[in-house]
Design a protein around this motif. Structure first.
Motif, PDB file in Angstrom:
ATOM      1  N   TYR A 227       0.863  -1.186   0.000  1.00  8.65           N
ATOM      2  CA  TYR A 227       0.000   0.000   0.000  1.00  8.65           C
ATOM      3  C   TYR A 227       0.893   1.227   0.000  1.00  8.65           C
ATOM      4  O   TYR A 227       1.908   1.262   0.706  1.00  8.65           O
ATOM      5  N   PHE A 228       0.555   2.238  -0.778  1.00  6.59           N
ATOM      6  CA  PHE A 228       1.280   3.515  -0.775  1.00  6.59           C
ATOM      7  C   PHE A 228       2.806   3.317  -0.830  1.00  6.59           C
ATOM      8  O   PHE A 228       3.543   3.894  -0.053  1.00  6.59           O
ATOM      9  N   VAL A 229       3.262   2.495  -1.725  1.00  5.46           N
ATOM     10  CA  VAL A 229       4.669   2.212  -2.033  1.00  5.46           C
ATOM     11  C   VAL A 229       5.406   1.528  -0.888  1.00  5.46           C
ATOM     12  O   VAL A 229       5.836   0.388  -1.012  1.00  5.46           O
ATOM     13  N   SER A 230       5.601   2.245   0.222  1.00  6.09           N
ATOM     14  CA  SER A 230       6.515   1.721   1.242  1.00  6.09           C
ATOM     15  C   SER A 230       5.828   1.366   2.548  1.00  6.09           C
ATOM     16  O   SER A 230       6.502   1.107   3.546  1.00  6.09           O
ATOM     17  N   ASP A 231       4.513   1.358   2.586  1.00  2.85           N
ATOM     18  CA  ASP A 231       3.824   1.030   3.834  1.00  2.85           C
ATOM     19  C   ASP A 231       4.159  -0.391   4.279  1.00  2.85           C
ATOM     20  O   ASP A 231       4.271  -1.310   3.468  1.00  2.85           O
ATOM     21  N   ALA A 232       4.317  -0.549   5.588  1.00  5.55           N
ATOM     22  CA  ALA A 232       4.819  -1.804   6.153  1.00  5.55           C
ATOM     23  C   ALA A 232       3.744  -2.878   6.206  1.00  5.55           C
ATOM     24  O   ALA A 232       2.621  -2.640   6.666  1.00  5.55           O
ATOM     25  N   THR A 233       4.092  -4.079   5.760  1.00  3.45           N
ATOM     26  CA  THR A 233       3.288  -5.284   5.914  1.00  3.45           C
ATOM     27  C   THR A 233       3.961  -6.185   6.949  1.00  3.45           C
ATOM     28  O   THR A 233       5.050  -5.882   7.438  1.00  3.45           O
ATOM     29  N   THR A 234       3.335  -7.318   7.250  1.00  5.16           N
ATOM     30  CA  THR A 234       3.954  -8.263   8.183  1.00  5.16           C
ATOM     31  C   THR A 234       5.303  -8.739   7.651  1.00  5.16           C
ATOM     32  O   THR A 234       6.279  -8.850   8.402  1.00  5.16           O
ATOM     33  N   ALA A 235       5.383  -9.022   6.355  1.00  3.09           N
ATOM     34  CA  ALA A 235       6.657  -9.454   5.769  1.00  3.09           C
ATOM     35  C   ALA A 235       7.729  -8.383   5.954  1.00  3.09           C
ATOM     36  O   ALA A 235       8.892  -8.697   6.250  1.00  3.09           O
ATOM     37  N   ASP A 236       7.357  -7.129   5.795  1.00  8.59           N
ATOM     38  CA  ASP A 236       8.317  -6.039   5.991  1.00  8.59           C
ATOM     39  C   ASP A 236       8.751  -5.954   7.451  1.00  8.59           C
ATOM     40  O   ASP A 236       9.927  -5.703   7.744  1.00  8.59           O
ATOM     41  N   ALA A 237       7.808  -6.147   8.372  1.00 10.62           N
ATOM     42  CA  ALA A 237       8.153  -6.098   9.800  1.00 10.62           C
ATOM     43  C   ALA A 237       9.152  -7.194  10.151  1.00 10.62           C
ATOM     44  O   ALA A 237      10.118  -6.964  10.897  1.00 10.62           O
ATOM     45  N   LEU A 238       8.951  -8.389   9.603  1.00 12.69           N
ATOM     46  CA  LEU A 238       9.869  -9.492   9.889  1.00 12.69           C
ATOM     47  C   LEU A 238      11.243  -9.240   9.266  1.00 12.69           C
ATOM     48  O   LEU A 238      12.275  -9.538   9.880  1.00 12.69           O
ATOM     49  N   ALA A 239      11.258  -8.675   8.051  1.00 10.26           N
ATOM     50  CA  ALA A 239      12.541  -8.367   7.407  1.00 10.26           C
ATOM     51  C   ALA A 239      13.295  -7.298   8.199  1.00 10.26           C
ATOM     52  O   ALA A 239      14.523  -7.356   8.341  1.00 10.26           O
ATOM     53  N   THR A 240      12.575  -6.317   8.711  1.00  8.50           N
ATOM     54  CA  THR A 240      13.203  -5.251   9.488  1.00  8.50           C
ATOM     55  C   THR A 240      13.725  -5.795  10.810  1.00  8.50           C
ATOM     56  O   THR A 240      14.826  -5.434  11.253  1.00  8.50           O
ATOM     57  N   LEU A 241      12.963  -6.668  11.437  1.00  6.01           N
ATOM     58  CA  LEU A 241      13.412  -7.288  12.680  1.00  6.01           C
ATOM     59  C   LEU A 241      14.675  -8.115  12.441  1.00  6.01           C
ATOM     60  O   LEU A 241      15.615  -8.095  13.243  1.00  6.01           O
ATOM     61  N   ASP A 242      14.725  -8.830  11.320  1.00  2.00           N
ATOM     62  CA  ASP A 242      15.914  -9.619  10.994  1.00  2.00           C
ATOM     63  C   ASP A 242      17.120  -8.713  10.751  1.00  2.00           C
ATOM     64  O   ASP A 242      18.253  -9.049  11.122  1.00  2.00           O
ATOM     65  N   ARG A 243      16.878  -7.546  10.137  1.00  2.00           N
ATOM     66  CA  ARG A 243      17.958  -6.576   9.916  1.00  2.00           C
ATOM     67  C   ARG A 243      18.531  -6.107  11.252  1.00  2.00           C
ATOM     68  O   ARG A 243      19.746  -5.923  11.385  1.00  2.00           O
ATOM     69  N   LEU A 244      17.677  -5.917  12.233  1.00  6.10           N
ATOM     70  CA  LEU A 244      18.148  -5.544  13.565  1.00  6.10           C
ATOM     71  C   LEU A 244      18.974  -6.660  14.190  1.00  6.10           C
ATOM     72  O   LEU A 244      20.066  -6.427  14.715  1.00  6.10           O
ATOM     73  N   ARG A 245      18.465  -7.864  14.138  1.00  6.31           N
ATOM     74  CA  ARG A 245      19.116  -8.994  14.808  1.00  6.31           C
ATOM     75  C   ARG A 245      20.492  -9.296  14.230  1.00  6.31           C
ATOM     76  O   ARG A 245      21.370  -9.783  14.946  1.00  6.31           O
ATOM     77  N   THR A 246      20.666  -9.027  12.940  1.00  2.00           N
ATOM     78  CA  THR A 246      21.925  -9.381  12.279  1.00  2.00           C
ATOM     79  C   THR A 246      22.834  -8.176  12.083  1.00  2.00           C
ATOM     80  O   THR A 246      23.836  -8.262  11.378  1.00  2.00           O
ATOM     81  N   ALA A 247      22.502  -7.047  12.697  1.00  2.00           N
ATOM     82  CA  ALA A 247      23.305  -5.826  12.521  1.00  2.00           C
ATOM     83  C   ALA A 247      24.677  -5.982  13.181  1.00  2.00           C
ATOM     84  O   ALA A 247      24.810  -6.643  14.218  1.00  2.00           O
ATOM     85  N   PRO A 248      25.712  -5.353  12.605  1.00  2.00           N
ATOM     86  CA  PRO A 248      27.031  -5.365  13.247  1.00  2.00           C
ATOM     87  C   PRO A 248      27.019  -4.675  14.614  1.00  2.00           C
ATOM     88  O   PRO A 248      27.807  -5.026  15.485  1.00  2.00           O
ATOM     89  N   SER A 249      26.122  -3.717  14.782  1.00  2.00           N
ATOM     90  CA  SER A 249      26.013  -3.006  16.054  1.00  2.00           C
ATOM     91  C   SER A 249      25.551  -3.951  17.149  1.00  2.00           C
ATOM     92  O   SER A 249      24.466  -4.553  17.038  1.00  2.00           O
ATOM     93  N   PRO A 250      26.314  -4.120  18.235  1.00  2.00           N
ATOM     94  CA  PRO A 250      25.868  -5.012  19.316  1.00  2.00           C
ATOM     95  C   PRO A 250      24.581  -4.537  19.977  1.00  2.00           C
ATOM     96  O   PRO A 250      23.761  -5.358  20.400  1.00  2.00           O
TER      97      PRO A 250
END
Length: 389
Positions: free
Chosen positions: A239-262
């Protein structure tokens, strides 16, 4: 509260007109360049673009998803130029039709394929995200009030990372050009402390670089005890190009978990566990892709939100739906515009469309005198809260 005129896209040169005649053509070009849609999908998308700029509104075909509901929502509009429909309604219908044209609703091989996923994935994988996550390490040593305020403002200004806005916007200004026009952050924290240990709802806006600071803010609410539970509401479909879906929320959460930043990794791990325990729940509802204001919340969604200690609405689209997408005088009190909402409510929003309320007359006069499109540039923001329920 008296009604103000509904915003439409029928004035050439206006912001809504530009969305249909400048932003949408650029969006269509990028969608068709980014994914190898076949001739049938490409032709359907081009027909939609032509219809939405020079044609009249046609109802969805009988076999389409939600067709009966859309025909009901469009009663009195079918056969009229798109520009005569309310701007919010017409934008929403454009995105519904775009999904239909690309085959998202199926049946067929393109069923369920997000036409905006390449944009969202590229942003989430970008170097700018690495820099923003690394900055969390610096925040970790701040005193608690300063850290909390920094996280709140990060979630607020993260709303500038809106892919649809970036399609036609000039390069965003730096911090010196950003201005907070209304700041109820003290009231926001006071309300959370008053109702500490309750349930907080956050209605998300964009995926990627906006959802990241939203998730970090949610982690702070849970870790600090300001909230015992958080419900994160996302869109049920692209929706509206970049609006977050459940798949986006999970991808973003994975980006946090695997970040170099402790620190970022620890945040991601805590949120992962919070989802497993039920402290963090991702929710959705068809209404989040409806062309209607929050005044018309369906009963089941209204009852979910009614028990919240606070509902935080992120972004421009949620703001438009919260106060009503009308030409309100900008000095209209925020509380008067949102008194219909079922829980105490906070809006974190950067200004990227015409509607705004809750500003003082001096601020409005000063901004109007600049002669700049301050309502739509994305360089101004508001933190507005109403706790009277």
């Amino acid at each position: 509260m008296s009604n103000a005129p509904v915003i439409r896209s029928d004035a050439p040169g206006s912001f809504p007109w530009g969305v249909f005649h400048e932003r949408h053509p650029e969006l269509v070009r990028r969608v068709l360049d980014t994914l190898p849609y076949g001739p049938a999908q490409r032709a359907a998308v081009e027909r939609l673009l032509a219809e939405s700029t020079t044609g009249v509104l046609t109802p969805p075909t009988a076999d389409g998803p939600g067709a009966a509901q859309w025909r009901e929502w469009g009663e009195g509009l079918w056969g009229r130029p798109w520009s005569e429909a309310p701007f919010l309604w017409a934008e929403s219908y454009f995105y519904h039709r775009l999904l239909k044209a690309t085959g998202y609703f199926g049946p067929g091989a393109w069923q369920g394929v997000d036409p905006f996923a390449p944009f969202k994935d590229a942003e989430l994988a970008g170097a700018a995200v690495d820099d923003e996550l690394a900055a969390l390490d610096e925040l970790d040593g701040l005193p608690q009030p300063r850290r909390a305020d920094a996280l709140l403002r990060s979630a607020l200004w993260g709303n500038r990372a809106d892919l649809s806005f970036q399609l036609t916007a000039e390069s965003g200004g730096g911090p010196a050009e950003a201005e907070l026009l209304a700041d109820d952050s003290v009231l926001l924290w006071a309300e959370l402390e008053r109702a500490a240990g309750g349930r907080v709802c956050l209605i998300a806006d964009n995926a990627g670089r906006e959802l990241l600071p939203d998730l970090v803010l949610i982690d702070h609410l849970l870790s600090s005890g300001l909230a015992a539970e958080v419900d994160l509401y996302v869109k049920p479909q692209p929706y509206f190009v970049s609006d977050a879906t459940t798949a986006d929320a999970l991808a973003t959460l994975d980006r946090l978990r695997t970040a170099p930043s402790p620190v970022a990794g620890a945040v991601g791990d805590r949120l992962w566990r919070a989802m497993g325990s039920g402290a963090l729940t991702v929710r959705t509802h068809p209404f989040f892709c409806a062309p209607l204001p929050y005044h018309d919340l369906p009963a089941n969604l209204r009852s979910q939100l009614a028990g919240a200690a606070l509902t935080v609405l992120k972004g421009d689209l949620n703001y438009r739906r919260l106060v009503g997408d009308r030409h309100w005088p900008p000095t209209t009190p925020f509380q008067a515009a949102v008194g219909h909402f079922p829980s105490p409510v906070a809006a974190l929003r950067t200004l990227k469309s015409d509607v705004v309320v809750g500003l003082d007359p001096t601020t409005v006069a000063r901004l109007d005198a600049t002669g700049t499109p301050w309502r739509t540039s994305g360089r101004h923001a508001v933190i507005q809260v109403d706790t009277q329920r």
